[in-house]
Design a protein around this motif. Sequence first.
Motif, short mmCIF file in Angstrom:
data_model
loop_
_atom_site.label_atom_id
_atom_site.label_comp_id
_atom_site.label_asym_id
_atom_site.label_seq_id
_atom_site.Cartn_x
_atom_site.Cartn_y
_atom_site.Cartn_z
N ASN A 3 0.75 -1.30 -0.11
CA ASN A 3 0.14 -0.23 -0.16
C ASN A 3 0.90 1.28 -0.05
N HIS A 4 2.12 1.09 -0.36
CA HIS A 4 3.15 2.42 -0.41
C HIS A 4 3.30 2.74 -2.00
N ILE A 5 2.71 1.99 -2.83
CA ILE A 5 2.68 2.64 -4.27
C ILE A 5 1.19 3.17 -4.74
N LEU A 6 0.97 4.11 -5.05
CA LEU A 6 -0.10 4.63 -5.50
C LEU A 6 -0.39 4.53 -7.07
N ASN A 7 -1.41 4.01 -7.39
CA ASN A 7 -1.73 4.09 -9.16
C ASN A 7 -2.01 5.33 -9.65
N ALA A 8 -2.35 5.38 -10.60
CA ALA A 8 -2.64 6.96 -11.54
C ALA A 8 -3.94 7.36 -10.84
N ASP A 9 -4.92 6.71 -10.17
CA ASP A 9 -6.04 7.08 -9.54
C ASP A 9 -5.90 7.45 -8.01
N GLY A 10 -4.69 7.40 -7.61
CA GLY A 10 -4.35 7.59 -6.28
C GLY A 10 -4.80 6.35 -5.10
N GLU A 11 -5.04 5.24 -5.90
CA GLU A 11 -5.26 4.10 -5.08
C GLU A 11 -3.91 3.32 -4.74
N PRO A 12 -3.99 2.76 -3.35
CA PRO A 12 -2.77 2.15 -2.93
C PRO A 12 -2.93 0.70 -3.56
N LEU A 13 -1.67 0.36 -3.83
CA LEU A 13 -1.46 -1.12 -4.50
C LEU A 13 -0.93 -1.98 -3.53
N PRO A 14 -1.58 -3.29 -3.42
CA PRO A 14 -1.21 -4.06 -2.29
C PRO A 14 0.17 -4.94 -2.80
N ALA A 15 0.91 -5.27 -1.78
CA ALA A 15 2.20 -6.04 -2.20
C ALA A 15 2.26 -7.17 -1.25
N ILE A 16 2.13 -8.36 -1.55
CA ILE A 16 2.18 -9.44 -0.65
C ILE A 16 3.29 -10.62 -1.11
N TYR A 17 3.85 -11.24 -0.38
CA TYR A 17 4.63 -12.28 -0.53
C TYR A 17 3.71 -13.54 -0.40
#
Length: 556
Positions: free
Chosen positions: A355-369
């Motif tokens: 949730n530390h990367i925001l896409n073009a719409d400002g939504e946080p992107l999940p990152a999971i192992y």
Amino acid sequence: MQYQQHFTPIADSLGLSALVALIPIVFFFWALAVKRMKGHKAGLITLAISLALSAIAYKMPVSLSLLSASQGAVYGLLPIGWIIITSVFLYKLTVKTGQFDIIRDSVLTITEDRRLQALLVAFSFGAFLEGAAGFGAPVAISAALLVGLGFNPLYAAGLCLIANTAPVAFGAVGIPIIAVEGPTGIPAMEVSKMVGRQLPFLSAFIPFYLVVIIAGFKRAKEVLPAILVSGISFAVTQYLSSNFLGPELPDILSALVSLLALAIFLKFWKPKTIYRFDHEDQNAQHQEVPKHSAGTIFKAWSPFLILTGFISVWGIPSIKLALTGHYEGSNSLLSAINSIGSAFTFAPEVPFLHNHILNADGEPLPAIYKLEILGASGTAILIAAVVSKYIVKISWSEWIKTLGETMNELKFPILTISSVVAFAYVTNASGMTTTLGLVVAKTGFLFPFFSPFLGWLGVFITGSDTSANLLFGNLQKVTAESVGMDPLLAVAANSSGGVTGKMISPQSIAVACGAVGLAGKESDLFRFTVKHSFILVTIVGIITFLQSNVLSWMVP
């Protein structure tokens, strides 16, 4: 620390930004096709270049870039690397115990013709494995089988990669098409219908194309009846199942129909001349193929039949949920499996990236192992290897020794896979991949032709038709609406075009090389497949353009 994805970081220019985003891809092409660099070396340098560009050009914090790379590297190990280790291990068990000699004899009794063996193993059997498992298993197993039959390892790997084009869109029980419903909102059944009106043209053509690669146009004409039986039976079944049953079963049904149709046909029809490779003994026709009883042949094939059974069961949606600890139904057996599955499923957040990367719409992107140990197809293959131990009669000490030998042989292919998946994750997280996608979307009235190239690019980078659909599916839909193209056709073209990128995807190349003992020869295999990839994606582009402008009645 947060990072907002920005797709035009160079002077706010899409063209200049795309040129920068192309650098790692161009380098990778150059390293393999021109420089003939070893795969793991090319992969690691490409990863380093993408890390540098993400930080310098795209202004992505270095820590986030490195964490994205770690997420990709872990995915490269599980499930992808795990599949190739277990697949090659199972194959080596059959070789060590002499069972593979019997498998080879059983195929030779159907046909000694190399052209027809490629159709049976690379095209039909490979498609079946793609439908049941996907993720590298089909190429690894079918290429190893062809090498065991006497095919040149490079040839075997290349032919299996090209043959794998036909089934990829419906691979792993239809996951690529089911997945694209999420970002696009277009029902998976509708996408399945449209892909089923594009790929059958390619599926009918691929067997002929494979035989031309093996033996040339003149020799291909000699076995045209068998080619037509193989390709048309596959294509017709693919169309019917994708349009009337859905995306889950086209590969499995098409492969079985094609395999049985060709095997039965060859009982009644034989080519006038048996084609063998130049290096083979020309007196081979005078050598009797050893005859084996039905029970002996069944025993020899049983490790692969058991493998097929296990990966088919692993692919059943409700069982897949239980194996990964996500089953919520009332079935007591699945609930028990769910308890075990949840104990072997780990999904920790990637620290400081989730949730530390925001896409073009400002939504946080999940990152999971994502570590689904029991639910991975490789685990199904390992269990098949345990069961097979008792059938092929090998001691535990020899079994474990063979597993150790396999892991040692595959250390460089696994390093290649992890590095290139890490590269894919960095380019996706930084926004470089989307920059390239936006350029393709600028092609205006020619977009229907270039639409499949977007899927091709996505699969080349990510190694997965599923990932390419998730990456570019919505971009295809939005662009199609803006240029007057049917959005369903564009989304389907992403998947259909993507299948042609699989044969040059770094992950696929590494898996194929690892399976046939060509670690370090990835550049040779890439040179073998790259021209065929361009030819086939161009064919899909032409089909899509015609369906958009002339054959629009084909769009459901």
